[in-house]
Motif scaffolding. Structure first.
Motif, PDB file in Angstrom:
ATOM      1  N   PHE A 141     -35.552  -3.422 -27.475  1.00 58.73           N
ATOM      2  CA  PHE A 141     -36.061  -3.818 -28.753  1.00 58.73           C
ATOM      3  C   PHE A 141     -36.634  -5.265 -28.615  1.00 58.73           C
ATOM      4  O   PHE A 141     -37.693  -5.600 -29.107  1.00 58.73           O
ATOM      5  N   LEU A 142     -35.824  -6.375 -28.051  1.00 59.70           N
ATOM      6  CA  LEU A 142     -36.400  -7.765 -27.702  1.00 59.70           C
ATOM      7  C   LEU A 142     -36.305  -7.875 -26.201  1.00 59.70           C
ATOM      8  O   LEU A 142     -35.840  -8.993 -25.863  1.00 59.70           O
ATOM      9  N   SER A 143     -36.738  -7.309 -25.419  1.00 59.50           N
ATOM     10  CA  SER A 143     -36.761  -7.125 -24.027  1.00 59.50           C
ATOM     11  C   SER A 143     -37.737  -8.715 -23.486  1.00 59.50           C
ATOM     12  O   SER A 143     -37.048  -9.088 -22.489  1.00 59.50           O
ATOM     13  N   SER A 144     -38.478  -8.949 -24.420  1.00 61.87           N
ATOM     14  CA  SER A 144     -39.137 -10.111 -23.798  1.00 61.87           C
ATOM     15  C   SER A 144     -38.370 -11.494 -24.232  1.00 61.87           C
ATOM     16  O   SER A 144     -38.740 -12.479 -23.600  1.00 61.87           O
ATOM     17  N   SER A 145     -37.279 -11.370 -24.702  1.00 61.46           N
ATOM     18  CA  SER A 145     -36.472 -12.472 -25.095  1.00 61.46           C
ATOM     19  C   SER A 145     -35.370 -12.483 -23.780  1.00 61.46           C
ATOM     20  O   SER A 145     -34.972 -11.543 -23.457  1.00 61.46           O
ATOM     21  N   SER A 146     -35.053 -13.705 -23.878  1.00 64.73           N
ATOM     22  CA  SER A 146     -33.827 -13.983 -22.642  1.00 64.73           C
ATOM     23  C   SER A 146     -32.440 -13.421 -23.381  1.00 64.73           C
ATOM     24  O   SER A 146     -32.223 -13.311 -24.596  1.00 64.73           O
ATOM     25  N   CYS A 198     -37.111  -5.295 -39.357  1.00 61.73           N
ATOM     26  CA  CYS A 198     -37.559  -6.547 -38.304  1.00 61.73           C
ATOM     27  C   CYS A 198     -38.486  -5.825 -37.199  1.00 61.73           C
ATOM     28  O   CYS A 198     -37.923  -4.688 -36.431  1.00 61.73           O
ATOM     29  N   THR A 199     -39.294  -6.806 -36.790  1.00 64.05           N
ATOM     30  CA  THR A 199     -39.955  -6.431 -35.509  1.00 64.05           C
ATOM     31  C   THR A 199     -39.944  -7.719 -34.617  1.00 64.05           C
ATOM     32  O   THR A 199     -40.529  -7.483 -33.438  1.00 64.05           O
ATOM     33  N   GLU A 200     -39.668  -8.809 -35.093  1.00 59.35           N
ATOM     34  CA  GLU A 200     -39.699 -10.025 -34.289  1.00 59.35           C
ATOM     35  C   GLU A 200     -38.379 -10.591 -33.955  1.00 59.35           C
ATOM     36  O   GLU A 200     -37.715 -10.249 -34.724  1.00 59.35           O
ATOM     37  N   TYR A 201     -38.143 -11.609 -33.084  1.00 55.78           N
ATOM     38  CA  TYR A 201     -36.896 -12.123 -32.814  1.00 55.78           C
ATOM     39  C   TYR A 201     -36.527 -13.110 -34.101  1.00 55.78           C
ATOM     40  O   TYR A 201     -35.386 -12.913 -34.297  1.00 55.78           O
ATOM     41  N   TRP A 202     -37.333 -13.796 -34.521  1.00 54.51           N
ATOM     42  CA  TRP A 202     -37.157 -14.613 -35.568  1.00 54.51           C
ATOM     43  C   TRP A 202     -36.621 -14.062 -36.881  1.00 54.51           C
ATOM     44  O   TRP A 202     -36.023 -14.549 -37.589  1.00 54.51           O
ATOM     45  N   GLN A 203     -37.263 -12.853 -37.171  1.00 54.69           N
ATOM     46  CA  GLN A 203     -36.812 -12.068 -38.180  1.00 54.69           C
ATOM     47  C   GLN A 203     -35.495 -11.470 -37.986  1.00 54.69           C
ATOM     48  O   GLN A 203     -34.487 -11.387 -38.870  1.00 54.69           O
ATOM     49  N   VAL A 204     -34.965 -11.073 -36.776  1.00 52.87           N
ATOM     50  CA  VAL A 204     -33.794 -10.612 -36.357  1.00 52.87           C
ATOM     51  C   VAL A 204     -32.535 -11.778 -36.586  1.00 52.87           C
ATOM     52  O   VAL A 204     -31.440 -11.466 -37.043  1.00 52.87           O
ATOM     53  N   LEU A 205     -33.032 -12.946 -36.292  1.00 56.35           N
ATOM     54  CA  LEU A 205     -32.132 -14.052 -36.382  1.00 56.35           C
ATOM     55  C   LEU A 205     -31.794 -14.227 -37.743  1.00 56.35           C
ATOM     56  O   LEU A 205     -30.707 -14.570 -37.933  1.00 56.35           O
ATOM     57  N   LEU A 206     -32.671 -14.339 -38.597  1.00 62.18           N
ATOM     58  CA  LEU A 206     -32.616 -14.706 -39.847  1.00 62.18           C
ATOM     59  C   LEU A 206     -31.679 -13.360 -40.805  1.00 62.18           C
ATOM     60  O   LEU A 206     -30.768 -13.660 -41.606  1.00 62.18           O
TER      61      LEU A 206
END
Length: 419
Positions: A141-146, A198-206
């Protein structure tokens, strides 16, 4: 006035009786007309209207009026309702300050344990299950993030669970426990449902980090503080059963996500978890009730408490301990899969196994503590730190053996299928 010579009388009123006594102070004929002679002065003394000339009617009327209007002499009597109300007030006061008034059982008391168990299930349990999300986010899902960036989601969630919980203590003392439970339930379910969109990292974070974290923090204090109002002698057992909810949540939520995500996708797998949260939180809202309120409100931060050295060192030690507590829970699955210690199928169950073993450490020590002394005092005072580490090592070894046996069983089942 009748034609008799005046006869002197002394009229005395006894405070202990409702009847007026007449003593004759001079000699003279005693006839029925004496009542007519003294009737008017007696009625004037008692404050009644002057009667007519009928002596018999006068005395009869005066006796009836005395029965109706004369107040009993002595201390005022208290009605049964007043005594009952006063007893309830005394009982309520005793329930605040007297531990003997605590129920220590009963249907209502154990319903509080059930409700608090589900609060742990959805707050600490969802934090314990984040390792499953960590692995899925890294791989898909967030493979582009570390991995470090992804871990910030779970770290913020765990931080807000404790930080918001510390701030809500005075709110609970003020009598808003029900508002905390309802508010926390809303943030939990709302954050989980928003996570499914959610589709983006910042959305998951919130959604998962902040929203679910705040909701978990609002549930932190009511999940434990309310139990002390219903239990004293079995409080440790009740707290242990309640705390096992975090283990149960750490078992069910990873398995549900792992089994549903490949078939119905990430959004609906996340929503199913949200519906489980909603159902269990409704039970907590329905059954949990505060029995009594504290005697007085307290400040948000009690600076005076930190002047006590034992309490200060305890807070510091717990703070340091929590700094590294969730590191294995977040990375154990991804580490086992990445290092080829196990395959992806079994790797997703390692977190559930860890949480399952922790349930015994939550329930059994509490039960033993109620039978003897607090388990921490037993371990440290009688057996020392070496016994504590041996016990912890045994549990770790048991968990490792369980994983190895599960791994061998999994390999053997594959070989049987191929054969």
């Amino acid at each position: 006035m009748l034609g008799f010579e005046p006869i002197g009388f002394t009229i005395s009123i006894s405070p202990s009786s409702d009847v007026y006594h007449n003593e004759r102070s001079a000699t003279g004929p005693a006839t029925e007309t004496i009542s007519a002679t003294i009737s008017a002065p007696l009625e004037q003394l008692a404050g009644y209207p002057t009667p007519d000339n009928s002596s018999g009617n006068t005395m009869s009327r005066m006796e009836n009026e005395n029965e109706k209007h004369t107040e009993p002499v002595g201390p005022p009597q208290t009605s049964d309702d007043e005594i009952h109300d006063k007893g309830d007030q005394d009982k309520l006061k005793a329930s605040v300050n007297n531990v003997s008034s605590v129920p220590n059982g009963g249907t209502k008391a154990w319903l509080q344990v059930l409700g608090a168990h589900f609060l742990f299930f959805n707050s600490w349990g969802i934090v314990n299950a984040f390792g499953t999300y960590q692995t899925y986010y890294e791989e898909d899902f967030l493979s582009s993030s570390s991995p470090s960036s992804i871990a910030w989601v779970g770290s913020i969630q765990a931080f807000l669970l404790l930080f918001v919980g510390a701030l809500t203590g005075p709110v609970y003392d003020a009598g808003y426990s029900r508002a905390l439970i309802i508010g926390g339930s809303f943030f939990l379910v709302f954050g989980q449902m928003m996570l499914s969109l959610c589709t983006e990292y910042w959305q998951v974070l919130l959604a998962q980090g902040f929203c679910i974290g705040i909701g978990s923090g609002l549930l932190c204090v009511p999940s434990t503080a309310i139990l002390s109002q219903y239990f004293t002698t079995r409080l440790a057992t009740a707290v242990g059963i309640t705390a096992s909810g975090s283990s149960l949540g750490g078992i069910i939520y990873p398995i549900v996500f792992h089994r549903l995500q490949p078939t119905i996708g990430f959004p609906w797998a996340t929503r199913v978890i949200g519906f489980i949260m909603l159902f269990t939180q409704i039970i907590s809202i329905m059954v949990m009730r505060v029995r009594v309120l504290p005697d007085k409100k307290r400040a948000i931060i009690d600076i005076g408490a930190f002047k006590e050295m034992p309490y200060l060192f305890f807070v510091i030690s717990v703070f340091v301990g929590f700094m590294g507590l969730y590191l294995p829970f977040f990375y154990v699955q991804s580490f086992a899969i990445e290092k080829n210690i196990t395959d992806s199928n079994l790797g997703f169950y390692i977190l559930a196994i860890m949480n399952a073993t922790s349930a015994f450490g939550r329930i059994i020590p509490g039960f033993l503590s109620d039978k003897s002394t607090p388990v921490g005092g037993v371990v440290l005072d009688q057996h020392g730190f070496s016994g504590l580490w041996i016990f912890a090592g045994a549990l770790t070894a048991a968990s490792g053996v369980l994983v190895i046996v599960s791994r061998l069983f999994h390999v053997g089942s594959d070989l049987m299928k191929k054969a």
